[in-house]
Motif scaffolding. Structure first.
Motif, PDB file in Angstrom:
ATOM      1  N   ALA A 288      70.480 -76.271  38.696  1.00  0.00           N
ATOM      2  CA  ALA A 288      71.872 -76.710  38.851  1.00  0.00           C
ATOM      3  C   ALA A 288      72.613 -76.401  37.557  1.00  0.00           C
ATOM      4  O   ALA A 288      72.012 -76.192  36.509  1.00  0.00           O
ATOM      5  N   GLY A 289      73.932 -76.364  37.639  1.00  0.00           N
ATOM      6  CA  GLY A 289      74.749 -76.138  36.450  1.00  0.00           C
ATOM      7  C   GLY A 289      75.828 -75.103  36.670  1.00  0.00           C
ATOM      8  O   GLY A 289      75.734 -74.257  37.564  1.00  0.00           O
ATOM      9  N   ALA A 290      76.847 -75.188  35.831  1.00  0.00           N
ATOM     10  CA  ALA A 290      77.982 -74.274  35.926  1.00  0.00           C
ATOM     11  C   ALA A 290      77.801 -73.013  35.086  1.00  0.00           C
ATOM     12  O   ALA A 290      78.727 -72.216  34.950  1.00  0.00           O
ATOM     13  N   SER A 291      76.595 -72.818  34.544  1.00  0.00           N
ATOM     14  CA  SER A 291      76.376 -71.696  33.627  1.00  0.00           C
ATOM     15  C   SER A 291      76.658 -70.350  34.280  1.00  0.00           C
ATOM     16  O   SER A 291      77.217 -69.447  33.647  1.00  0.00           O
ATOM     17  N   GLY A 292      76.255 -70.169  35.532  1.00  0.00           N
ATOM     18  CA  GLY A 292      76.514 -68.909  36.217  1.00  0.00           C
ATOM     19  C   GLY A 292      78.002 -68.629  36.334  1.00  0.00           C
ATOM     20  O   GLY A 292      78.464 -67.506  36.084  1.00  0.00           O
ATOM     21  N   ALA A 293      78.765 -69.659  36.698  1.00  0.00           N
ATOM     22  CA  ALA A 293      80.218 -69.501  36.802  1.00  0.00           C
ATOM     23  C   ALA A 293      80.837 -69.231  35.436  1.00  0.00           C
ATOM     24  O   ALA A 293      81.763 -68.419  35.316  1.00  0.00           O
ATOM     25  N   ILE A 294      80.317 -69.895  34.410  1.00  0.00           N
ATOM     26  CA  ILE A 294      80.847 -69.701  33.061  1.00  0.00           C
ATOM     27  C   ILE A 294      80.529 -68.302  32.553  1.00  0.00           C
ATOM     28  O   ILE A 294      81.368 -67.643  31.932  1.00  0.00           O
ATOM     29  N   PHE A 295      79.323 -67.818  32.837  1.00  0.00           N
ATOM     30  CA  PHE A 295      78.997 -66.442  32.477  1.00  0.00           C
ATOM     31  C   PHE A 295      79.875 -65.457  33.241  1.00  0.00           C
ATOM     32  O   PHE A 295      80.139 -64.344  32.770  1.00  0.00           O
ATOM     33  N   GLY A 296      80.313 -65.849  34.410  1.00  0.00           N
ATOM     34  CA  GLY A 296      81.245 -65.018  35.159  1.00  0.00           C
ATOM     35  C   GLY A 296      82.559 -64.838  34.429  1.00  0.00           C
ATOM     36  O   GLY A 296      83.223 -63.798  34.561  1.00  0.00           O
ATOM     37  N   LEU A 297      82.933 -65.834  33.632  1.00  0.00           N
ATOM     38  CA  LEU A 297      84.151 -65.710  32.832  1.00  0.00           C
ATOM     39  C   LEU A 297      83.955 -64.664  31.731  1.00  0.00           C
ATOM     40  O   LEU A 297      84.885 -63.936  31.379  1.00  0.00           O
ATOM     41  N   PHE A 298      82.728 -64.582  31.201  1.00  0.00           N
ATOM     42  CA  PHE A 298      82.418 -63.486  30.274  1.00  0.00           C
ATOM     43  C   PHE A 298      82.604 -62.139  30.977  1.00  0.00           C
ATOM     44  O   PHE A 298      83.159 -61.198  30.412  1.00  0.00           O
ATOM     45  N   GLY A 299      82.103 -62.070  32.219  1.00  0.00           N
ATOM     46  CA  GLY A 299      82.242 -60.834  32.987  1.00  0.00           C
ATOM     47  C   GLY A 299      83.695 -60.452  33.205  1.00  0.00           C
ATOM     48  O   GLY A 299      84.063 -59.277  33.128  1.00  0.00           O
ATOM     49  N   ALA A 300      84.534 -61.452  33.483  1.00  0.00           N
ATOM     50  CA  ALA A 300      85.967 -61.189  33.684  1.00  0.00           C
ATOM     51  C   ALA A 300      86.608 -60.665  32.404  1.00  0.00           C
ATOM     52  O   ALA A 300      87.458 -59.779  32.436  1.00  0.00           O
ATOM     53  N   LEU A 301      86.187 -61.198  31.261  1.00  0.00           N
ATOM     54  CA  LEU A 301      86.730 -60.730  29.979  1.00  0.00           C
ATOM     55  C   LEU A 301      86.256 -59.311  29.667  1.00  0.00           C
ATOM     56  O   LEU A 301      86.984 -58.533  29.049  1.00  0.00           O
ATOM     57  N   LEU A 302      85.044 -58.963  30.105  1.00  0.00           N
ATOM     58  CA  LEU A 302      84.577 -57.589  29.940  1.00  0.00           C
ATOM     59  C   LEU A 302      85.428 -56.635  30.772  1.00  0.00           C
ATOM     60  O   LEU A 302      85.737 -55.514  30.337  1.00  0.00           O
ATOM     61  N   TYR A 303      85.813 -57.072  31.969  1.00  0.00           N
ATOM     62  CA  TYR A 303      86.713 -56.243  32.785  1.00  0.00           C
ATOM     63  C   TYR A 303      88.062 -56.077  32.079  1.00  0.00           C
ATOM     64  O   TYR A 303      88.628 -54.985  32.061  1.00  0.00           O
ATOM     65  N   PHE A 304      88.560 -57.155  31.499  1.00  0.00           N
ATOM     66  CA  PHE A 304      89.803 -57.068  30.726  1.00  0.00           C
ATOM     67  C   PHE A 304      89.653 -56.047  29.599  1.00  0.00           C
ATOM     68  O   PHE A 304      90.578 -55.297  29.293  1.00  0.00           O
ATOM     69  N   GLY A 305      88.462 -56.022  28.988  1.00  0.00           N
ATOM     70  CA  GLY A 305      88.203 -55.077  27.917  1.00  0.00           C
ATOM     71  C   GLY A 305      88.253 -53.635  28.387  1.00  0.00           C
ATOM     72  O   GLY A 305      88.666 -52.746  27.636  1.00  0.00           O
ATOM     73  N   ILE A 306      87.851 -53.392  29.620  1.00  0.00           N
ATOM     74  CA  ILE A 306      87.929 -52.035  30.168  1.00  0.00           C
ATOM     75  C   ILE A 306      89.384 -51.644  30.411  1.00  0.00           C
ATOM     76  O   ILE A 306      89.799 -50.516  30.134  1.00  0.00           O
ATOM     77  N   GLU A 307      90.173 -52.565  30.908  1.00  0.00           N
ATOM     78  CA  GLU A 307      91.571 -52.284  31.213  1.00  0.00           C
ATOM     79  C   GLU A 307      92.439 -52.185  29.951  1.00  0.00           C
ATOM     80  O   GLU A 307      93.429 -51.452  29.929  1.00  0.00           O
ATOM     81  N   HIS A 308      92.082 -52.944  28.930  1.00  0.00           N
ATOM     82  CA  HIS A 308      92.862 -52.948  27.686  1.00  0.00           C
ATOM     83  C   HIS A 308      91.897 -52.831  26.501  1.00  0.00           C
ATOM     84  O   HIS A 308      91.734 -53.770  25.726  1.00  0.00           O
ATOM     85  N   LYS A 309      91.288 -51.662  26.373  1.00  0.00           N
ATOM     86  CA  LYS A 309      90.250 -51.463  25.358  1.00  0.00           C
ATOM     87  C   LYS A 309      90.765 -51.737  23.953  1.00  0.00           C
ATOM     88  O   LYS A 309      90.124 -52.439  23.170  1.00  0.00           O
ATOM     89  N   HIS A 310      91.918 -51.180  23.619  1.00  0.00           N
ATOM     90  CA  HIS A 310      92.439 -51.309  22.256  1.00  0.00           C
ATOM     91  C   HIS A 310      92.682 -52.764  21.898  1.00  0.00           C
ATOM     92  O   HIS A 310      92.242 -53.260  20.858  1.00  0.00           O
TER      93      HIS A 310
END
Length: 390
Positions: A288-310
């Motif tokens: 149990a735990g929200a860790s998977g969902a929280i790691f998903g927020l890391f994933g979303a920020l990585l996507y942001f990094g692809i869209e706005h690399k600089h």
């Protein structure tokens, strides 16, 4: 009084800004500018200096200080190798021999940064323009007049200032699209559920966790599909709740401000589902735990990094990558941590962000992300049910 060299100095700076560079430092006398474009492959850093150089001793000393300063910036960006372009704009060249120091790469022993210095000599204008054009791959000056007025120099500086302010404003808007709401709602929700667990036998009691919806593979195989979603609201002990709550607060407010409220909520919930699905496949333990969902927020920020690399690598990128690295190492090192749930959540968050995209951006590749997500989810569910880990 001629302002020819001054105009070309500012014209070069303006051309680099148009090309994607950003002013990271402007000297008080405005005779020195550092420009950065961290995703530029050849020269992520450019230093531009306006000075009428008399002696080569000053040039040599300044070059040494410049390369050392550039190396500090390299370390700040966690780069193994770095190349900086260093350009001097001068009306006349030094009176003594200076040729061995310019128009070629220079590197100091035990310093990983390499510097390419150019002396833009007004007395050899055409040669200087051609050499700069050759090095950076474009002519940054355009059509050059015989002379420029103080007014033209001032107008160009004003234009640079306006464009810099506009770029900073656009960048701030990327991180402040909306005020967080669902982050706080989720914090309240997981705290409320934790209190319920404590009131009904304790959050560390496996029977209580099972009753409230923890991930338990045999129960999922028996048709209790909702257990793919409910574990993200449960926590095992106060420390577990505190650490995940703290992570949710910092990451959640950032992601919700970038993606918007509804996108954030969908990313969070889908990441939690995907994390549980990965745990269902690779781990037989009750979890149990929200860790998977929280790691998903890391994933979303990585996507942001692809869209706005600089913007990503210049602002939050290095810290986000470092946090991911540390958490992955801890996840593999500590047996009690469900690393499969963490990794599954991060992948889910990245895919969900790709499907939803960022607000006010073109719908690039969204169908590909959707198709990839459907295929991965279908295969994962099939494998989990056909080859259960119990």
């Amino acid at each position: 009084m001629s302002y020819h060299t001054d105009y070309l100095y500012w014209k070069f700076i303006h051309s680099m800004i148009v090309d994607g560079y950003r002013i990271m430092h402007l000297a008080e006398d405005q005779q020195e500018v550092w420009l950065e474009n961290i995703v530029h492959k050849q020269f992520p850093l450019i230093r531009v200096k306006r000075k009428d150089i008399d002696w080569s001793n000053w040039l040599r000393s300044d070059m040494k200080q410049t390369i050392l300063q550039a190396d500090k910036i390299r370390k700040m960006y966690f780069r193994n190798k770095f190349q900086v372009l260093n350009i001097y704009f001068t009306s006349l060249p030094p009176v003594d021999s200076y040729e061995p120091y310019v128009n070629r790469p220079v590197q100091i022993e035990n310093v990983k940064t390499k510097m390419y210095s150019i002396l833009f000599d007004e007395s050899h204008l055409q040669d200087s323009v051609q050499f700069v054009t050759k090095i950076i791959g474009q002519n940054p000056f355009g059509q050059i007049k015989e002379d420029y007025s103080d007014y033209e120099v001032g107008a160009l500086k004003s234009l640079i200032s306006q464009e810099t302010i506009a770029a900073e404003k656009r960048e701030k808007q990327l991180f402040n699209r909306t005020k967080p709401f669902f982050t706080y709602f989720l914090l309240v929700a997981i705290t409320f559920v934790f209190i319920l667990l404590e009131m009904n036998g304790g959050s560390t009691n496996p029977y209580v966790l099972l009753y409230f919806g923890a991930k338990y593979n045999p129960a999922i195989l028996d048709g209790e599909w909702w257990r793919f979603f409910t574990p993200m609201f449960l926590h095992i002990g106060f420390l577990h709740l505190f650490m995940n709550g703290l992570s949710l607060y910092y990451l959640g407010t950032a992601v919700e401000s970038i993606f918007g409220r509804l996108r954030f909520l969908i990313i969070y919930l889908f990441s939690g589902f995907f994390g549980t699905l990965a745990s269902f496949i690779f781990s037989s333990h009750l979890s149990a735990g929200a860790s998977g969902a929280i790691f998903g927020l890391f994933g979303a920020l990585l996507y942001f990094g692809i869209e706005h690399k600089h913007t990503f690598f210049r602002t939050i990128g290095p810290n986000i990558l470092a946090l991911i690295g540390v958490n992955v190492v801890i996840g593999f090192a500590v047996p009690s941590i469900d690393i499969s749930g963490h990794m599954g959540g991060m992948i889910g968050g990245f895919l969900a962000a790709g499907i939803l995209g960022l607000p006010d951006t073109k719908k690039r590749y969204r169908m590909y992300y959707l198709l990839l997500t459907v295929v991965i989810t279908a295969i994962a569910l099939y494998y989990g049910y056909q080859f259960p880990n119990i």
